[in-house]
Structure formats: C-alpha cells, structure tokens
Scaffold this motif. Structure first.
Motif, short mmCIF file in Angstrom:
data_model
loop_
_atom_site.label_atom_id
_atom_site.label_comp_id
_atom_site.label_asym_id
_atom_site.label_seq_id
_atom_site.Cartn_x
_atom_site.Cartn_y
_atom_site.Cartn_z
N ALA A 23 0.84 -1.21 0.00
CA ALA A 23 0.00 0.00 0.00
C ALA A 23 0.87 1.25 0.00
O ALA A 23 0.57 2.23 -0.69
CB ALA A 23 -0.93 -0.01 1.20
N ALA A 24 1.95 1.23 0.77
CA ALA A 24 2.85 2.38 0.79
C ALA A 24 3.55 2.56 -0.55
O ALA A 24 3.73 3.68 -1.02
CB ALA A 24 3.88 2.22 1.91
N ALA A 25 3.93 1.46 -1.18
CA ALA A 25 4.60 1.56 -2.49
C ALA A 25 3.63 2.06 -3.56
O ALA A 25 4.02 2.76 -4.49
CB ALA A 25 5.16 0.20 -2.89
N GLY A 26 2.36 1.73 -3.44
CA GLY A 26 1.36 2.17 -4.40
C GLY A 26 1.06 3.67 -4.30
O GLY A 26 0.53 4.26 -5.21
N ALA A 29 4.98 8.65 -5.52
CA ALA A 29 4.85 9.38 -6.79
C ALA A 29 5.80 8.80 -7.83
O ALA A 29 6.93 8.43 -7.53
CB ALA A 29 5.17 10.85 -6.57
N ILE A 30 5.32 8.73 -9.05
CA ILE A 30 6.13 8.27 -10.18
C ILE A 30 6.24 9.44 -11.14
O ILE A 30 5.24 10.05 -11.52
CB ILE A 30 5.47 7.07 -10.88
CG1 ILE A 30 5.35 5.89 -9.92
CG2 ILE A 30 6.25 6.68 -12.13
CD1 ILE A 30 4.55 4.73 -10.46
N TYR A 31 7.46 9.78 -11.52
CA TYR A 31 7.70 10.90 -12.42
C TYR A 31 8.06 10.38 -13.80
O TYR A 31 8.83 9.44 -13.94
CB TYR A 31 8.85 11.78 -11.89
CG TYR A 31 8.48 12.50 -10.62
CD1 TYR A 31 7.85 13.72 -10.66
CD2 TYR A 31 8.75 11.94 -9.38
CE1 TYR A 31 7.49 14.40 -9.51
CE2 TYR A 31 8.39 12.60 -8.21
CZ TYR A 31 7.77 13.82 -8.28
OH TYR A 31 7.42 14.48 -7.14
N HIS A 83 2.72 11.11 -11.52
CA HIS A 83 1.61 10.17 -11.35
C HIS A 83 1.61 9.78 -9.89
O HIS A 83 2.60 9.29 -9.37
CB HIS A 83 1.81 8.93 -12.22
CG HIS A 83 1.85 9.22 -13.69
ND1 HIS A 83 0.75 9.13 -14.48
CD2 HIS A 83 2.85 9.63 -14.49
CE1 HIS A 83 1.07 9.45 -15.73
NE2 HIS A 83 2.35 9.76 -15.74
N TYR A 84 0.49 9.99 -9.24
CA TYR A 84 0.41 9.69 -7.81
C TYR A 84 -0.84 8.86 -7.55
O TYR A 84 -1.96 9.36 -7.60
CB TYR A 84 0.35 11.01 -7.02
CG TYR A 84 0.46 10.83 -5.54
CD1 TYR A 84 1.67 10.55 -4.94
CD2 TYR A 84 -0.66 10.94 -4.73
CE1 TYR A 84 1.77 10.39 -3.58
CE2 TYR A 84 -0.57 10.79 -3.37
CZ TYR A 84 0.65 10.51 -2.80
OH TYR A 84 0.75 10.35 -1.44
N GLY A 85 -0.62 7.58 -7.31
CA GLY A 85 -1.74 6.68 -7.02
C GLY A 85 -2.72 6.62 -8.18
O GLY A 85 -2.34 6.51 -9.34
N GLU A 88 -5.20 11.63 -11.54
CA GLU A 88 -4.83 11.99 -12.90
C GLU A 88 -3.41 12.57 -12.90
O GLU A 88 -3.04 13.29 -11.98
CB GLU A 88 -5.82 13.04 -13.42
CG GLU A 88 -5.60 13.42 -14.86
CD GLU A 88 -6.66 14.38 -15.36
OE1 GLU A 88 -6.32 15.20 -16.21
OE2 GLU A 88 -7.80 14.29 -14.89
N PRO A 89 -2.59 12.25 -13.92
CA PRO A 89 -1.24 12.79 -13.95
C PRO A 89 -1.25 14.33 -13.92
O PRO A 89 -2.11 14.97 -14.51
CB PRO A 89 -0.68 12.30 -15.29
CG PRO A 89 -1.53 11.14 -15.66
CD PRO A 89 -2.87 11.39 -15.05
N GLU A 90 -0.29 14.89 -13.21
CA GLU A 90 -0.20 16.34 -13.03
C GLU A 90 1.10 16.85 -13.66
O GLU A 90 2.16 16.25 -13.49
CB GLU A 90 -0.22 16.66 -11.54
CG GLU A 90 -0.05 18.10 -11.21
CD GLU A 90 0.07 18.33 -9.70
OE1 GLU A 90 0.17 19.49 -9.31
OE2 GLU A 90 0.08 17.35 -8.94
N VAL A 91 1.02 17.97 -14.36
CA VAL A 91 2.21 18.58 -14.94
C VAL A 91 2.97 19.28 -13.82
O VAL A 91 2.46 20.19 -13.18
CB VAL A 91 1.84 19.60 -16.04
CG1 VAL A 91 3.10 20.26 -16.59
CG2 VAL A 91 1.08 18.93 -17.15
N VAL A 92 4.21 18.83 -13.59
CA VAL A 92 5.04 19.42 -12.55
C VAL A 92 5.89 20.54 -13.13
O VAL A 92 6.04 21.60 -12.53
CB VAL A 92 5.93 18.33 -11.90
CG1 VAL A 92 6.85 18.94 -10.88
CG2 VAL A 92 5.07 17.26 -11.29
#
Length: 155
Positions: A23-26, A29-31, A83-85, A88-92
C-alpha cells in the motif's frame, strides 16, 4: 491447537507487513519525462543573425515541433508529469524553447519559457473520426447501390 496458533501469528504478521508495504509503495509518486529541450550550454553555441535552420538542427537536434507556416520557428518542448496513485497525472514542470527565424532562414531570436510564464496548456493530439472505420471498399460500394442517382451525374 496451541501449536497451530503460534505458527499462525508470524504468518499473519508477515502478510500484514507485506500488505502495508504494498500500500505504501502504491502511494509513491512516479515521475515521467516527455520531450527534449536543449541545455543552456547547447543554446549558447547558437549565434543570432548567423546560424540557419540547418545549423540549428546540427547543433541542438531536430525540434519537437515547428510552426504551421513554412518560415515559422522551431519549438522544443519538455514536460515532467507526476503520477500519484489513482489520481490523474499532473504537470510538474514544462519548458519550451522557441527559436524564430527571419525570411532568409537565419536565427532571429531564442526564447525560453516555463510554467511560471503562463498557464498550463494541455498538449494533446486530436484526430477526427470517420464513418468509414471498419468498412472495406466492397462494403462501401455495395452500401452506395441504393443511394445512386443518375440525374446528378449528367449535371
């Protein structure tokens, strides 16, 4: 029965630990990076008023996109998305380098923009759908048999 309970507790703890770890790994954030923008060092090699379209491509590479018109500029775009969980993907971050040319094809200006210079404009590719999808030529030909009007041909 008491022996079975002692063996079951470590197994339950291990399973609970693995579930919590998953659950913590899910939720991390993935960039993801998309596109390419030349570095400031590469852009410093370009000379305004000297370099041409061809020398720009040789020095910094082909642009991500170019203007609609023949004599318009080159645009290099790089975006970083988070991408966080299940969100929707967010533009950083987004960088855009615009290289404009004059009528002779010589570099007129080099500009760099980021998110701080404006609003996020979603980059998307839209394609107009066609009613001809999944229809073979023969099926289209047979489908037009009842709609043919010979009077329209003679006009």
């Amino acid at each position: 029965m008491l022996m079975f309970d002692k063996m079951l507790k470590p197994a339950v703890r291990t399973v609970a630990f693995c579930v919590c770890l998953g659950a913590a790994a899910g939720c991390t954030a993935i960039y993801k990076n998309h596109g390419y923008v030349p570095s400031p060092h590469e852009l410093a090699e370009l000379k305004v008023g000297v370099d041409t379209r061809d020398s720009v491509i040789e020095a910094v590479g082909a642009p991500s996109s170019s203007g609609v018109l023949k004599d318009s500029g080159y645009y290099y775009v790089a975006s970083r998305f988070r991408h966080y969980g299940a969100k929707e993907p967010e533009v950083v971050s987004r960088e855009l380098v615009a290289i404009s040319f004059d009528q002779r094809g010589v570099v007129r200006n080099i500009e760099r923009y980021g998110l701080e210079h404006g609003i996020v404009v979603p980059l998307e590719r839209r394609v107009t759908s066609s009613s001809v999808e999944n229809k073979t030529f023969i099926r289209q030909l047979i489908g037009n048999i009842g709609t043919f009007n010979p009077n329209t041909v003679t006009n």
